[in-house]
Design an enzyme around this catalytic site. Structure first.
Site, PDB file in Angstrom:
ATOM      1  CE  LYS A 113      54.012  -2.508  48.510  1.00  0.00           C
ATOM      2  NZ  LYS A 113      52.957  -1.518  48.821  1.00  0.00           N
TER       3      LYS A 113
ATOM      4  CG  HIS B 256      99.658  13.254  34.070  1.00  0.00           C
ATOM      5  ND1 HIS B 256      99.063  12.374  34.938  1.00  0.00           N
ATOM      6  CD2 HIS B 256     100.936  12.844  33.940  1.00  0.00           C
ATOM      7  CE1 HIS B 256      99.944  11.468  35.332  1.00  0.00           C
ATOM      8  NE2 HIS B 256     101.097  11.730  34.728  1.00  0.00           N
TER       9      HIS B 256
END
Length: 523
Positions: A140, A283
């Site tokens: 922080k 595919h």
């Protein structure tokens, strides 16, 4: 209090990797070290001056070490803004020094609960409290404090200190703060997931009320399914062994999004066979599968199923790729990716002549993922993985004609392949090889027709073969189409309201049919 030191670092780590070089580097730049417990003893043992946290705070460690860094002298030193007059005045009045570096990694909660013999009590004791509080406070206040939560960042920090007259840049502090917050989030998510899976009898629940995913970005990809989409590969924090996410690329161009999707299907399908097997995928659908005693023959038989679709495909093997197999591939087709647990040096040499082929080595005994997930708009569908394995003893014959032993083996082979084909799936097979595959159609009969058409184009005769259907036949027309194509035995799950009609059709056509009792939809 004694004289306030100008620069201080607080070090409290469970992972001691890289600890000593880091501490020496900080001391070299005039930083005083504050530390706790085992970390302090290791630093003292190396001759590094350390101030024990209990001596610094004037308060002893309590409750078997549960309380040691949760003190105003620690957290004020972390959270004070050096450029805010009120903060500066309060710190001076209370004679509290600033803490400029925080080096903390947390109790090994994830590693502890991953053990099969871990008790709930042991898991609870490995939940870190002070560590996350210090990381959060330092992150922080990253405008003034440098926070390190990962030993991998130690060398870069010392390098920056050495090259910048002992200073750490704002961008580095922000980057490290972001990493610390991510580290805390992953840690808290692991605790939440573990406790969320504990019932009254302390057994894990498959689906906790709150699911926290912890994924690590392995690499950014050139693009997604299409060039206008961006993409990246993320892997589980603790991935299952022997899976595509843990690949090692031996040669070739960077993998694409579609390469990885197809390789995953090919690899999973190949691992479902015990004999040497080859799977070719295009595919996301297998277009050829075979197993044989020699890997090169398995490859040739898989390729022969659909040479057109195999062009530019993905190939996976469940054995080490040898030189013979590598030469067969090079002489037959253009291939994008070859995946195997290993590649013989001769195969590496042969395949190096085609440097564009991506070789993926996937080490480790394969472990299946526990859960399967699919993203939907605004949510995530989660299910247990399809681990159902069907053996001959699981099959139920429902027709007058019984399949022969050889046909039963082929039926089980075709059934394993169908599990990896997009539904609606139809697989024709014979002699442990696929002859034709129909995939992903809106109606099952269309999958049959497409498979039969592909067999004709490949010059393969379906007379006397077997067929697998991943789900039941809603009408007899699908069964009739399979018989018309030449199949003499069929495996399907059963469960249709018209099962009796389909079974009667099989008897009428002289076909043997067995029911597996479960379907394998794949969407």
């Amino acid at each position: 209090m004694s004289q306030i030191h100008s620069r201080q670092a607080l070090i409290s780590v469970s992972d001691k990797f890289g600890l000593l070089p880091l501490a020496r580097g900080l001391v070299r730049h005039g930083v005083r070290i504050l530390s706790t417990g085992g970390t302090s003893r290791i630093l003292h043992g190396d001759g590094i001056d350390v101030v024990e946290v209990s001596a610094y705070t004037g308060f002893p460690e309590m409750l078997d070490g549960r309380v040691k860094t949760l003190h105003p002298r620690i957290h004020a030193g972390l959270l004070a803004k050096r450029d805010t007059p009120d903060h500066v005045a309060e710190m001076a009045r209370e004679e509290i020094g600033y803490i400029d570096f925080v080096i903390v990694n947390l109790y090994p909660f994830q590693q502890t609960v991953a053990r099969a013999d871990c008790s709930l009590e042991e898991a609870i004791e490995n939940i870190d409290i002070g560590g996350p509080a210090m990381l959060r406070a330092a992150a922080k206040n990253h405008a003034h404090v440098t926070v390190l939560s990962d030993p991998a960042d130690y060398p870069a920090l010392i390098e920056e200190l050495d090259s910048s007259a002992g200073n750490i840049g704002a961008r580095t502090r922000l980057t490290l703060a972001r990493k610390a917050f991510a580290h805390i989030a992953k840690y808290d998510a692991a605790i939440s997931d573990y406790l969320g899976g504990i019932l009254g009898d302390r057994s894990p629940s498959e689906f906790p009320d709150r699911l926290n995913l912890c994924l690590l970005k392995r690499q950014e990809l050139r693009y997604g399914e299409n060039p206008h989409q961006r993409a990246a590969l993320y892997t589980d924090q603790y991935p299952a062994r022997g899976q595509v996410g843990g690949y090692r690329q031996l040669q070739g161009k960077e993998l694409s999004f579609n390469n990885i999707v197809d390789a995953d299907t090919a690899w999973a399908c190949a691992q479902s066979f015990t004999r040497p097997a080859c799977v070719i995928v295009k595919h996301a659908n297998p277009c050829g599968v075979a197993q044989e005693d020699r890997l090169a023959i398995a490859y040739r038989n898989a390729y022969a199923t659909d040479p057109t679709s195999a062009f530019g495909g993905i190939i996976a093997f469940n054995r080490e790729v040898d030189g013979e197999t590598a030469r067969a591939i090079i002489s037959n087709q253009f291939v994008e990716v070859i995946a195997s647990s290993s590649f013989h040096p001769e195969a590496r040499e042969v395949l190096s002549a085609k440097g564009g082929i991506r070789l993926l080595e996937i080490p480790g005994i394969p472990e299946q993922n526990i859960l399967d997930m699919k993203r939907v708009g605004g949510g995530l569908l989660v299910q247990t993985a399809d681990r159902m394995e069907t053996e001959a003893s699981d099959l139920r014959r429902v027709t007058q004609k019984a399949p022969s032993q050889a046909q039963l083996e082929d039926l089980l082979f075709a059934w394993r392949v169908a599990k990896f084909v997009k539904s609606n799936a139809i697989v024709f097979a014979s002699d442990n090889r696929t002859l034709a595959i129909g995939a992903g159609q809106m109606s099952r009969i269309d999958s049959v027709r497409i498979a039969a058409m592909k067999a004709r184009e490949a010059g393969l005769d379906l007379a006397g073969c077997v067929a697998a259907s991943d789900a039941f036949f809603p009408f007899r027309d699908g069964l009739d189409a399979i018989a018309d194509a030449g199949a003499v035995a069929v495996i399907q799950p059963g469960g249709s309201v018209r099962d009796s009609e389909v079974i009667a059709a099989a008897n009428e056509r002289g076909i043997g049919m067995v029911l597996a009792g479960t379907r394998h939809f794949r969407h």
